[in-house]
Design a protein around this motif. Structure first.
Motif, mmCIF file in Angstrom:
data_model
loop_
_atom_site.group_PDB
_atom_site.id
_atom_site.type_symbol
_atom_site.label_atom_id
_atom_site.label_comp_id
_atom_site.label_asym_id
_atom_site.label_seq_id
_atom_site.Cartn_x
_atom_site.Cartn_y
_atom_site.Cartn_z
ATOM 1 N N PHE A 33 0.840 -1.203 0.000
ATOM 2 C CA PHE A 33 0.000 0.000 0.000
ATOM 3 C C PHE A 33 0.873 1.250 0.000
ATOM 4 N N LYS A 34 0.439 2.218 -0.772
ATOM 5 C CA LYS A 34 1.224 3.448 -0.883
ATOM 6 C C LYS A 34 0.838 4.413 0.239
ATOM 7 N N GLN A 35 1.723 4.488 1.233
ATOM 8 C CA GLN A 35 1.496 5.438 2.330
ATOM 9 C C GLN A 35 1.845 6.837 1.838
ATOM 10 N N ASP A 36 1.253 7.849 2.433
ATOM 11 C CA ASP A 36 1.600 9.240 2.134
ATOM 12 C C ASP A 36 1.596 9.528 0.643
ATOM 13 N N ARG B 43 -3.444 15.110 0.727
ATOM 14 C CA ARG B 43 -2.598 14.379 -0.219
ATOM 15 C C ARG B 43 -1.549 15.321 -0.809
ATOM 16 N N THR B 44 -1.213 16.352 -0.052
ATOM 17 C CA THR B 44 -0.173 17.284 -0.472
ATOM 18 C C THR B 44 0.931 17.248 0.573
ATOM 19 N N PHE B 45 2.097 16.805 0.176
ATOM 20 C CA PHE B 45 3.231 16.593 1.096
ATOM 21 C C PHE B 45 2.781 15.880 2.375
ATOM 22 N N PHE B 51 2.618 19.448 7.272
ATOM 23 C CA PHE B 51 1.357 19.177 6.561
ATOM 24 C C PHE B 51 0.769 17.806 6.864
ATOM 25 N N LYS B 52 1.410 17.034 7.743
ATOM 26 C CA LYS B 52 0.971 15.638 7.850
ATOM 27 C C LYS B 52 -0.304 15.459 8.684
ATOM 28 N N SER B 83 -1.906 23.046 -5.051
ATOM 29 C CA SER B 83 -1.686 22.919 -3.607
ATOM 30 C C SER B 83 -0.210 22.689 -3.278
ATOM 31 N N PHE B 84 0.529 22.069 -4.209
ATOM 32 C CA PHE B 84 1.963 21.856 -3.941
ATOM 33 C C PHE B 84 2.705 23.188 -3.895
ATOM 34 N N LEU B 85 2.412 24.031 -4.886
ATOM 35 C CA LEU B 85 3.060 25.341 -4.920
ATOM 36 C C LEU B 85 2.668 26.155 -3.681
#
Lengths: 213, 500
Positions: A33-36, B43-45, B51-52, B83-85
């Motif tokens: 599974f692809k985390q992050d 789902r951005t960084f 950002f986690k 969103s990345f920028l």
């Protein structure tokens, strides 16, 4: 790089944003599974050689961005696709409701004969389910799609989805329903069989010739 | 190494910020792409500390910036990649500034052109990149041609996110530095730099190998700062003239036109037809929505109007009632005024009467006093006259030999009796009259005193009456005044409500 195979199928993974397309692809290719996971911009690509019914088949899989506006970028990848995984999220009715639009895109932009398997992803989140199995299987039946519920997290039914799709394409080749020689069929012979029949194609969407070295 | 906020860079970057004080207001607006933004934020960084955390400061700020932009720029809205920028900018500066710089990059640096019209400009950029490759790295260009690898397969993400999505952050910061200094065309320098430094590896790959290289090995390579530095130096050293880019752009457009002309007309028309049908369907849907909105708003307006009319009716009725009340109150006021005038008149009359009475009484008192004083004067005169006469008589007695005996030293009265007898006849008479006179006077005095007391009593009585009358006037005045005042108050109050 020096893989040999009988056929090369071009696959698409399509569906609304956030349904887990990239994770399905990652699970299929890396077996984890692809985390992050970042969200996909444009397209991503992955490939894997599988064995289906005694034949080796290379799957070239284009994983597309889910956001509606990227369709104009991703549609160039549709052309010549032999199979597609149409993905929705069982915990989001919104993603289920847009299936018809994705299907129309696939059939008009790729080929009317494209083999599509409907994947209800995130099967592991059953308590949050918004779309029932019965409802989705009825939709699949009405639209002549195969159907599986998958989980990119646990890996359940992920490999099966790709293999089932590949097997159906092989059956159709055997029965003559699909002609690998036709332009834009999304199917090519590998170097293990009928190499002489393969014509170099200049169209961008057609997959490259496998490296013979 | 990615945990710290890069403050020195923030100073340089935010020089670029545009003044957008309306951002706060925009933030509160609804964005139709809300769910898309929410989905992409975590789902951005997702591996970066800032950002986690779902619902953390980083994700919260990122959400706000993306949403604000989608409302600010309706034509482009939220597009995956932004969103990345935005996240990279957020690592250097607070939300507002990051938003301003994002807007600046999108508009002034022209990044938003890439997202417009089905990414037409993005495809143009791919063509320019391939032409530049042909010129600068011809062997790689030919290899890519051989394996049918096209720029859109690997460079979409590079261009749409300005290289922010996949590469290590310190390298990304260098790229953004360069971009802010030199403009959007540095994306070609960086892309060519990436291709050039990876040329030897890429030449050995096939189609799949090349794509895998772009996905896996390429970002990994720049985890070494030295490699990243080399890449940036290479990118900076490459001189790509704007003239050349313009030329390639022109080429691209003529090529597109030729393609369009060469196309099978039927296919073209079919496509056009499909496009128009889609547009038609969309517009019909929009039309339906608008019609629905129109009807609902009409109904709402009609309801509002009805309510307003009802309210106006009620207010009019109230106004009429208040007017009537005002008239009544005015009548009452007039009546009370009359009454008070009458009362005043009466009081004045009573007062005058009382005053004249007092005057009369005091003149009587004056007269009486005068009479009294006159009488006492007369009495005194009489007494002195009597004394003088007595003296005279005594002298005469002294003078007379015969009579001297009555008036000797030892028996003064003895001798006097005879004289007295004579005198007595006179004085008795006189005394009698005087006594009578005195008695009369005393009587008169008593009577006058009695009169005075009576008059005083009367005055008191009148004063009491006056007090009562005054009180009555005052009371009458007060009630009239209160009533008028309150009625006017209610009248104005009602009118005030009515104007509301």
């Amino acid at each position: 790089m020096a893989e040999t195979y009988d056929f090369l199928f071009k696959f698409l993974v399509i569906g609304s944003a956030g349904t887990g397309k990239s994770c399905l692809l990652h699970q299929f290719i890396e077996n984890k599974f692809k985390q992050d996971s970042n969200h996909t911009i444009g397209v991503e690509f992955g490939s894997r050689v599988v064995n289906v019914g005694g034949k080796t088949v290379k799957l070239q899989i284009w994983d597309t961005a889910g956001q509606e506006r990227f369709r104009s970028v991703t549609r160039s990848y549709y052309r010549g696709a032999a199979g597609a995984l149409l993905v929705y999220d069982i915990t989001s009715r919104e993603t289920y409701n847009s299936l018809a639009a994705w299907l129309t895109d696939a059939r008009t932009l790729a080929s009317p004969n494209i083999v599509v398997i409907l994947c209800g992803n995130k099967k592991d989140l059953d308590p949050e389910r918004e779309v029932t199995f019965l409802e989705a299987s009825r939709f699949a039946q009405e639209n002549e799609l195969m159907f599986l519920e998958t989980s990119a997290l646990t890996g359940e039914n992920v490999e099966e989805a790709f293999l089932k799709c590949a097997r159906t394409i092989l059956n159709k080749i055997d029965s003559g329903e699909l002609d690998p020689e036709r332009m834009g069929s999304g199917i090519q012979y590998g170097d293990a069989s009928l190499r002489q029949l393969r014509q170099p194609r200049s169209a961008q969407a057609v997959a490259p010739q496998p490296c013979g070295c | 190494m990615q945990n710290y906020r890069h403050s020195s860079r923030s100073c340089r970057w935010h020089v670029n910020k545009t003044n957008l004080c309306t951002r706060e207001a925009r933030h509160s607006l609804e964005s139709p792409q809300d769910s898309a933004i929410t989905r992409d934020i975590n789902r951005t960084f997702p591996a970066h500390d800032y950002f986690k955390d779902t619902g953390g400061d980083g994700q919260d700020s990122l959400y706000k910036i993306c949403k604000a932009y989608s409302v600010y720029d309706e034509e482009i809205g939220y597009c995956q990649g932004q969103s990345f920028l935005a996240a990279v900018l957020l690592l250097h500066m607070p939300e507002e500034q990051a938003f301003s710089v994002l807007v600046k990059i999108m508009f002034d640096y022209g990044l938003r052109e890439l997202f417009k019209q089905n990414f037409e400009d993005l495809h143009c950029k791919f063509y320019q990149l391939e032409r530049l490759m042909q010129e600068y790295i011809p062997d790689l260009y030919n290899h890519f041609l051989d394996i049918s690898l096209e720029a859109h397969m690997y460079a979409s993400q590079w261009f749409l996110t300005l290289f922010t999505a996949k590469f290590p952050l310190y390298m990304v910061f260098h790229i953004i530095d360069l971009l802010l200094c030199e403009g959007i065309s540095v994306i070609f320098n960086v892309a060519l730099g990436l291709l050039k430094t990876s040329k030897d590896d890429l030449l050995l790959t096939d189609f799949e190998g090349a794509l895998k290289f772009f996905r896996v090995q390429l970002p990994k390579r720049y985890r070494s700062e030295e490699n990243a530095k080399k890449l940036m130096e290479l990118a900076c050293s490459m001189k790509i003239s704007q003239k050349k880019l313009k030329k390639y752009e022109k080429e691209y457009h003529t090529m597109r036109e030729q393609q369009a002309q060469q196309e099978d007309p039927i296919e073209r028309f079919e496509r056009e037809n499909r496009r128009l049908q889609e547009a038609n369907m969309r517009l019909e849907q929009e039309n339906d929505d608008l019609a629905h909105e129109l009807v609902t708003s009409k109904i709402a307006l009609r309801k509002d109007l009805d309510n307003a009319e009802e309210k106006a009716d009620a207010l009019n009725k109230e106004l009429l009632m208040t007017k009537q009340k005002l008239i009544d109150a005015e009548e009452e006021k007039r009546r009370l005024e009359d009454e008070s005038a009458q009362l005043k008149e009466m009081c004045r009359r009573e007062l005058d009467k009382a005053e004249s009475e007092i005057r009369k009484n005091s003149s009587i008192i004056g007269d009486y006093k005068q009479i009294c004083s006159q009488l006492s004067e007369r009495l005194e005169k009489q007494q002195t006259a009597n004394k003088v006469e007595i003296e005279k008589i005594r002298q005469k007695v002294d003078d007379c030999e015969r009579c001297r005996g009555f008036f000797n030293k030892e028996g003064r009265i003895k001798g006097m009796s005879s004289a007295k007898e004579v005198l007595d006849e006179d004085t008795d008479e006189e005394k009698e009259t005087l006594k009578n006179q005195l008695r009369e006077m005393e009587l008169e005095l008593a009577q006058t005193k009695l009169q005075l007391v009576e008059a005083e009593c009367k005055i008191q009585d009148l004063e009491h009456h006056l007090g009562l009358a005054l009180n009555e006037v005052q009371a009458a005045k007060k009630t009239w005044f209160n009533r008028t005042l309150s009625s006017i108050k209610t009248a104005t109050g009602v009118q005030g409500k009515e104007t509301c």
